[in-house]
Design a protein around this motif. Structure first.
Motif, short mmCIF file in Angstrom:
data_model
loop_
_atom_site.label_atom_id
_atom_site.label_comp_id
_atom_site.label_asym_id
_atom_site.label_seq_id
_atom_site.Cartn_x
_atom_site.Cartn_y
_atom_site.Cartn_z
N LYS A 197 0.83 -1.74 0.29
CA LYS A 197 0.12 0.26 -0.04
C LYS A 197 0.55 1.31 -0.24
CE LYS A 197 -4.40 -1.68 -0.06
NZ LYS A 197 -5.03 -2.07 -0.89
N GLN A 198 -0.21 2.50 -0.67
CA GLN A 198 1.41 3.71 -1.03
C GLN A 198 0.10 5.10 -0.48
OE1 GLN A 198 1.70 3.52 -4.56
NE2 GLN A 198 3.93 2.75 -4.62
N ARG A 199 1.03 5.69 0.47
CA ARG A 199 0.11 7.05 0.72
C ARG A 199 0.62 8.32 -0.36
NH1 ARG A 199 2.40 7.80 5.52
NH2 ARG A 199 0.13 6.76 6.30
N LYS A 207 -8.46 18.41 -7.55
CA LYS A 207 -9.04 17.09 -8.30
C LYS A 207 -8.67 16.14 -8.61
CE LYS A 207 -13.21 19.81 -7.49
NZ LYS A 207 -14.00 20.56 -8.00
N THR A 208 -7.62 16.24 -9.62
CA THR A 208 -6.88 15.40 -10.42
C THR A 208 -5.93 14.91 -9.68
OG1 THR A 208 -7.10 17.08 -12.19
CG2 THR A 208 -5.13 14.82 -12.61
N GLY A 216 -5.14 9.43 -6.51
CA GLY A 216 -5.58 8.34 -6.09
C GLY A 216 -6.77 7.13 -5.63
N LEU A 217 -7.86 7.77 -5.92
CA LEU A 217 -8.46 7.45 -5.90
C LEU A 217 -8.93 5.42 -6.85
CD1 LEU A 217 -11.28 9.53 -5.41
CD2 LEU A 217 -10.51 8.27 -4.02
N GLU A 218 -8.86 6.49 -8.45
CA GLU A 218 -8.03 5.14 -8.80
C GLU A 218 -7.80 4.07 -8.77
OE1 GLU A 218 -7.16 7.25 -12.69
OE2 GLU A 218 -9.69 7.76 -13.10
N ASP A 219 -5.64 4.43 -7.90
CA ASP A 219 -5.36 3.53 -7.82
C ASP A 219 -5.37 2.41 -6.16
OD1 ASP A 219 -2.46 2.31 -7.20
OD2 ASP A 219 -1.43 4.43 -7.36
N ASP A 220 -5.12 1.57 -6.69
CA ASP A 220 -5.70 0.80 -5.55
C ASP A 220 -4.43 0.62 -4.82
OD1 ASP A 220 -8.15 -0.76 -7.29
OD2 ASP A 220 -7.14 -2.04 -8.11
N LYS A 221 -3.26 0.54 -4.90
CA LYS A 221 -2.59 1.08 -3.74
C LYS A 221 -2.70 1.89 -2.86
CE LYS A 221 1.07 -1.90 -6.39
NZ LYS A 221 2.98 -1.55 -6.87
N CYS A 222 -3.05 3.10 -3.57
CA CYS A 222 -3.10 4.36 -2.84
C CYS A 222 -4.05 4.25 -1.23
CB CYS A 222 -3.96 5.60 -3.33
SG CYS A 222 -3.49 6.35 -2.24
N LEU A 223 -3.51 3.89 0.35
CA LEU A 223 -4.19 4.04 1.19
C LEU A 223 -5.22 5.48 1.66
CD1 LEU A 223 -5.37 2.32 2.38
CD2 LEU A 223 -3.66 1.77 4.73
N GLN A 224 -4.03 6.42 1.75
CA GLN A 224 -4.74 7.68 2.38
C GLN A 224 -3.91 9.14 0.95
OE1 GLN A 224 -3.35 9.48 5.75
NE2 GLN A 224 -5.50 9.06 6.35
N LYS A 239 -10.45 8.60 0.35
CA LYS A 239 -8.82 8.80 1.27
C LYS A 239 -8.05 9.82 1.26
CE LYS A 239 -8.38 4.88 -3.25
NZ LYS A 239 -7.16 4.09 -3.01
N LEU A 240 -9.41 10.32 1.93
CA LEU A 240 -8.69 11.77 2.81
C LEU A 240 -8.17 11.52 3.90
CD1 LEU A 240 -11.27 14.43 1.37
CD2 LEU A 240 -9.11 13.86 0.45
N HIS A 241 -7.23 12.61 4.58
CA HIS A 241 -7.38 12.11 6.02
C HIS A 241 -8.79 12.37 7.34
CE1 HIS A 241 -4.95 12.85 10.22
NE2 HIS A 241 -4.31 12.04 9.40
#
Length: 416
Positions: free
Chosen positions: A219-221, A244-245, A250-258, A315-317
């Motif tokens: 996973k990635q941040r 927004k881009t 980030g939303l399209e990347d399955d590895k992105c956690l936050q 995926k926002l803090h």
């Protein structure tokens, strides 16, 4: 906490919020003709064609932070009537520097040495080379993958290892970071860095950098590190588009956690708050206040289950989501009630403290190896808490001015 508000508070906040839209005036030295304000002496001109160059046309702007290139005072010493024009190819950002002055002192600043610091890959040394570079770029397109388009504007995604030609392009890109962002640190060469360039047709106008931190478990941040736009394109909505881009990637990347941000400036925080508040309204309108808040019981955190749901979907803090929620509460709280506004200030004070609360088991060690005993540690923690309270309380006025500014924008856009 004493009552901080009266029934005129809303008007006071609206008036003071205007100060965040103002920029301090430039100051130029007049007592010594050999000391020049660097920001005034230098003009950048982005040129797209040879015809533009010969007609002295193009996108012109002056740098914001030349203290990172010349003296810390933003000044250049030793030249009278100094004028520096930096023509830059609009697509590939290759520079050609023209310097003129009427007199020079023996101990004048070394301008070539300063510009070598800006342009690590060198700069074009003649008009013929610059014209040739312009002609070559007529058959080229911006580097990277086109990922977003609106009107005449296009956003391209570049990475060091996967974007052909980006290694050569990056030093010229960094030159803009140096003169448009205060205290800038150049992005590294790792492929975890993502560069989002913004072009109007074929003219460079902005950049955003994102770093992908590996946090384990595959996973990635994603951390938005830097964002800049040429002066003519600031406060035109491009920052919100870029943000927004970044969120979309980030939303399209399955590895992105936050998705997080690195130390945002005040102006950027306002833009971020407006963007996040609109996202909250778009997807979770049912949990937001929609009528005047007249009781203390209506002030507080959003339900935890909703918070976790929003964190998963956006995926926002958590802190940023709660901040956006607080802005909606501020927009609807009855500002004529000093008691209610003071209670809202207490709520904000509590929220401000949370990111800074230290873990209880802190051991302070000195050079001789000794440490504080539990009683001393407790007194130190009390003192730090008192200092934090003072700092946060002093900043509450500014924070509420920002909330008023954001709420006004949301009303204007018919979000609330």
């Amino acid at each position: 906490m004493a009552n901080l508000f009266d029934e005129e508070q809303g008007q006071y906040l609206r008036m003071n919020a205007l100060k965040y839209l103002e920029k301090p005036p430039e100051i130029q030295r007049e007592d010594d003709p050999f000391i020049t304000n660097g920001s005034l002496a230098i003009t950048y001109i982005l040129v797209e064609t040879v015809e533009q160059y010969k007609a002295d046309q193009g996108l012109k702007f002056q740098p914001s932070y030349v203290h990172q290139v010349f003296r810390s005072t933003n000044e250049i010493y030793g030249y009278k009537d100094l004028k520096i024009t930096i023509h830059v190819t609009a697509l590939g950002l290759k520079p050609y520097i023209k310097i003129s002055y009427s007199e020079q002192t023996e101990d004048a600043d070394d301008l070539n040495e300063s510009f070598n610091k800006v342009y690590e890959a060198g700069f074009l040394s003649s008009e013929e080379q610059f014209i040739q570079a312009l002609e070559e770029e007529q058959n080229q397109e911006p580097l990277g993958d086109l990922i977003e388009e609106y009107g005449d504007f296009k956003i391209y995604k570049c990475q060091m290892a996967t974007t052909n030609g980006f290694v050569q392009f990056k030093p010229f890109l960094q030159a803009f970071l140096l003169v448009l962002i205060d205290g800038v640190q150049y992005p590294g060469d790792e492929n975890e860095w993502v560069y989002l360039t913004l072009y109007e047709k074929r003219v460079f106008i902005g950049l955003t950098t994102v770093f992908k931190f590996n946090i384990g478990w595959n996973k990635q941040r994603h951390r938005l590190s830097q964002m800049l736009f040429l002066p003519q394109y600031q406060r035109k909505g491009h920052g919100s588009r870029m943000l927004k881009t970044v969120y979309k990637l980030g939303l399209e990347d399955d590895k992105c956690l936050q998705i997080t941000l690195e130390d945002p400036s005040e102006d950027f925080q306002v833009m971020r708050d407006i963007t996040d508040s609109k996202i909250l309204h778009e997807h979770f309108k049912d949990i937001l206040p929609n009528k005047i808040i007249n009781s203390i019981q209506e002030i507080g955190d959003m339900p935890k289950d909703k918070l976790f749901e929003i964190m998963k979907k956006t995926k926002l803090h958590a802190y940023q989501i709660k901040r956006a929620y607080s802005i909606y509460q501020y927009a609807f709280v009855n500002k004529k009630s000093s008691k209610l506004m003071t209670e809202f200030a207490r709520y904000l004070l509590k929220e401000h403290q949370k990111p800074y609360i230290r873990k209880k088991n802190i051991l302070v060690r000195f050079e001789d190896g000794s440490s504080l005993d539990p009683k001393q540690m407790h007194l130190l923690e009390l003192k730090e808490k008192e200092d934090r309270n003072i700092i946060v309380e002093e900043s509450l006025g500014d924070e509420l001015c920002l909330f008023e500014l954001i709420a006004t924008k949301l009303r204007k856009d018919k979000v609330i």
